[in-house]
Write a protein that holds these residues in place. Structure first.
Motif, PDB file in Angstrom:
ATOM      1  N   MET A 260       0.611  -0.522  -0.042  1.00 14.09           N
ATOM      2  CA  MET A 260       0.181   0.090   0.123  1.00 14.09           C
ATOM      3  C   MET A 260       1.046   0.876  -0.326  1.00 14.09           C
ATOM      4  N   PHE A 261       0.650   2.337  -0.854  1.00 18.17           N
ATOM      5  CA  PHE A 261       1.231   3.244  -0.870  1.00 18.17           C
ATOM      6  C   PHE A 261       0.796   4.362   0.198  1.00 18.17           C
ATOM      7  N   LYS A 262       3.133   5.540   1.118  1.00 10.65           N
ATOM      8  CA  LYS A 262       1.629   6.535   1.847  1.00 10.65           C
ATOM      9  C   LYS A 262       2.128   6.927   1.307  1.00 10.65           C
ATOM     10  N   PRO A 263       1.941   8.900   1.757  1.00 10.62           N
ATOM     11  CA  PRO A 263       2.431   9.612   1.564  1.00 10.62           C
ATOM     12  C   PRO A 263       3.307   9.900   2.523  1.00 10.62           C
ATOM     13  N   THR A 264       4.608  10.533   1.572  1.00 11.84           N
ATOM     14  CA  THR A 264       6.362  11.015   1.938  1.00 11.84           C
ATOM     15  C   THR A 264       5.759  12.156   3.340  1.00 11.84           C
ATOM     16  N   GLN A 265       6.488  11.951   4.321  1.00 14.00           N
ATOM     17  CA  GLN A 265       6.718  13.288   5.250  1.00 14.00           C
ATOM     18  C   GLN A 265       6.138  14.786   5.345  1.00 14.00           C
ATOM     19  N   PRO A 266       6.744  15.138   4.285  1.00 21.48           N
ATOM     20  CA  PRO A 266       6.232  16.555   3.901  1.00 21.48           C
ATOM     21  C   PRO A 266       4.919  16.008   3.741  1.00 21.48           C
ATOM     22  N   LEU A 267       4.774  15.825   2.584  1.00 27.04           N
ATOM     23  CA  LEU A 267       3.589  15.700   1.773  1.00 27.04           C
ATOM     24  C   LEU A 267       2.615  15.484   3.015  1.00 27.04           C
ATOM     25  N   PHE A 268       2.656  14.263   4.047  1.00 27.64           N
ATOM     26  CA  PHE A 268       1.422  13.979   4.768  1.00 27.64           C
ATOM     27  C   PHE A 268       1.430  15.430   5.260  1.00 27.64           C
ATOM     28  N   ARG A 269       2.640  16.321   5.971  1.00 25.34           N
ATOM     29  CA  ARG A 269       2.088  17.058   6.912  1.00 25.34           C
ATOM     30  C   ARG A 269       1.511  18.180   6.203  1.00 25.34           C
ATOM     31  N   ARG A 270       1.313  18.501   4.329  1.00 22.01           N
ATOM     32  CA  ARG A 270       0.339  19.251   4.556  1.00 22.01           C
ATOM     33  C   ARG A 270      -0.576  18.757   3.917  1.00 22.01           C
ATOM     34  N   LEU A 271      -0.442  17.628   4.262  1.00 16.52           N
ATOM     35  CA  LEU A 271      -2.365  17.201   4.292  1.00 16.52           C
ATOM     36  C   LEU A 271      -3.015  17.260   5.623  1.00 16.52           C
ATOM     37  N   ARG A 272      -2.476  17.448   6.353  1.00 17.99           N
ATOM     38  CA  ARG A 272      -3.289  17.763   7.665  1.00 17.99           C
ATOM     39  C   ARG A 272      -3.459  18.848   7.943  1.00 17.99           C
ATOM     40  N   ARG A 273      -3.018  19.982   7.388  1.00 18.38           N
ATOM     41  CA  ARG A 273      -3.243  20.993   7.222  1.00 18.38           C
ATOM     42  C   ARG A 273      -4.577  21.609   6.626  1.00 18.38           C
ATOM     43  N   LEU A 274      -4.938  20.879   5.524  1.00 13.85           N
ATOM     44  CA  LEU A 274      -6.162  20.490   4.834  1.00 13.85           C
ATOM     45  C   LEU A 274      -7.491  20.699   5.903  1.00 13.85           C
ATOM     46  N   ALA A 275      -8.708  21.520   5.446  1.00 10.18           N
ATOM     47  CA  ALA A 275      -9.406  21.261   5.904  1.00 10.18           C
ATOM     48  C   ALA A 275     -10.060  19.976   6.509  1.00 10.18           C
ATOM     49  N   LEU A 276     -10.874  19.732   7.135  1.00 10.29           N
ATOM     50  CA  LEU A 276     -11.333  18.290   7.292  1.00 10.29           C
ATOM     51  C   LEU A 276     -12.839  17.934   6.539  1.00 10.29           C
ATOM     52  N   THR A 277     -13.031  16.655   5.855  1.00  8.59           N
ATOM     53  CA  THR A 277     -13.843  16.205   5.538  1.00  8.59           C
ATOM     54  C   THR A 277     -14.778  15.348   6.104  1.00  8.59           C
ATOM     55  N   THR A 278     -16.070  14.914   5.902  1.00  6.78           N
ATOM     56  CA  THR A 278     -16.788  14.698   6.406  1.00  6.78           C
ATOM     57  C   THR A 278     -16.426  12.619   6.009  1.00  6.78           C
ATOM     58  N   LYS A 279     -15.965  12.755   4.936  1.00 10.55           N
ATOM     59  CA  LYS A 279     -14.500  11.288   4.570  1.00 10.55           C
ATOM     60  C   LYS A 279     -13.710  10.893   5.537  1.00 10.55           C
ATOM     61  N   GLN A 280     -12.910  11.870   6.272  1.00  7.40           N
ATOM     62  CA  GLN A 280     -12.412  11.375   6.528  1.00  7.40           C
ATOM     63  C   GLN A 280     -12.245  10.816   8.152  1.00  7.40           C
ATOM     64  N   VAL A 281     -13.523  11.411   8.662  1.00  9.93           N
ATOM     65  CA  VAL A 281     -13.900  10.894  10.173  1.00  9.93           C
ATOM     66  C   VAL A 281     -15.021  10.191  10.137  1.00  9.93           C
ATOM     67  N   ASN A 282     -15.673   9.013  11.453  1.00 11.20           N
ATOM     68  CA  ASN A 282     -16.463   8.405  11.836  1.00 11.20           C
ATOM     69  C   ASN A 282     -17.759   8.634  11.420  1.00 11.20           C
ATOM     70  N   GLY A 283     -18.670   7.967  11.846  1.00  8.71           N
ATOM     71  CA  GLY A 283     -20.250   8.461  11.578  1.00  8.71           C
ATOM     72  C   GLY A 283     -20.409   9.951  13.075  1.00  8.71           C
ATOM     73  N   GLY A 284     -21.346  10.496  12.574  1.00  7.72           N
ATOM     74  CA  GLY A 284     -21.268  11.404  14.106  1.00  7.72           C
ATOM     75  C   GLY A 284     -20.924  13.194  13.224  1.00  7.72           C
ATOM     76  N   TYR A 285     -19.939  12.804  12.227  1.00  9.75           N
ATOM     77  CA  TYR A 285     -19.218  14.031  11.980  1.00  9.75           C
ATOM     78  C   TYR A 285     -19.909  15.040  10.865  1.00  9.75           C
ATOM     79  N   TYR A 286     -20.199  16.435  11.379  1.00 11.33           N
ATOM     80  CA  TYR A 286     -21.680  17.000  10.502  1.00 11.33           C
ATOM     81  C   TYR A 286     -20.758  18.586  10.518  1.00 11.33           C
ATOM     82  N   LYS A 287     -19.956  19.156   9.254  1.00  9.03           N
ATOM     83  CA  LYS A 287     -19.688  20.259   9.332  1.00  9.03           C
ATOM     84  C   LYS A 287     -20.548  21.617   9.110  1.00  9.03           C
ATOM     85  N   GLY A 288     -21.949  21.049   9.357  1.00  3.39           N
ATOM     86  CA  GLY A 288     -22.419  22.509   9.274  1.00  3.39           C
ATOM     87  C   GLY A 288     -22.126  23.415   7.820  1.00  3.39           C
ATOM     88  N   THR A 289     -22.996  25.056   7.345  1.00  2.23           N
ATOM     89  CA  THR A 289     -22.781  25.831   6.827  1.00  2.23           C
ATOM     90  C   THR A 289     -21.555  27.007   7.756  1.00  2.23           C
TER      91      THR A 289
END
Length: 104
Positions: free
Chosen positions: A1-30
C-alpha cells in the motif's frame, strides 16, 4: 500500500477536515449558527441577542471603493397591461408561455 511522504503528509494534515476522513456522526455544517431555539410545540423563538447586526460606517459619500454594482442603473418597469396584480398574476405568465410554445 502506498503512503504519502513525510512532507506531503504534513501538508495534507493542514487541509480542511471532510466528512469522509472521520467516522460517522461528524457534521460540518454551514457556519451559520442558530438565531434562537425550538419550542416543545414545533415553533421557533428568535433570541435577539444571537441575531447578527451589521453597523454601516458613517461618511461613505467620499469612500473610494465601490460595490460591484453600478450606481447608474436605471429601473426597468414591466408592462403587465391592466392586470391589478401586475407581475404577480399567473395568467400573464401562462398566456405568454402558450404564445411562445404553441401549446394550448
Amino acid at each position: 500500500m502506498f503512503k504519502p511522504t513525510q512532507p506531503l503528509f504534513r501538508r495534507l494534515r493542514r487541509l480542511a477536515l471532510t466528512t469522509k476522513q472521520v467516522n460517522g456522526g461528524y457534521y460540518k455544517g454551514t457556519g451559520s449558527g442558530s438565531m434562537g431555539r425550538h419550542t416543545r410545540h414545533g415553533g421557533y423563538i428568535i433570541e435577539w441577542k444571537k441575531v447578527r447586526t451589521y453597523v454601516v460606517p458613517m461618511n461613505l459619500k467620499d469612500f473610494k471603493l465601490t460595490p460591484f454594482v453600478t450606481k447608474k442603473m436605471r429601473s426597468l418597469r414591466g408592462d403587465f397591461g391592466n392586470d391589478p396584480q401586475g407581475g404577480l398574476s399567473g395568467d400573464i405568465y401562462l398566456n405568454r408561455w402558450k404564445q411562445e410554445n404553441g401549446v394550448d
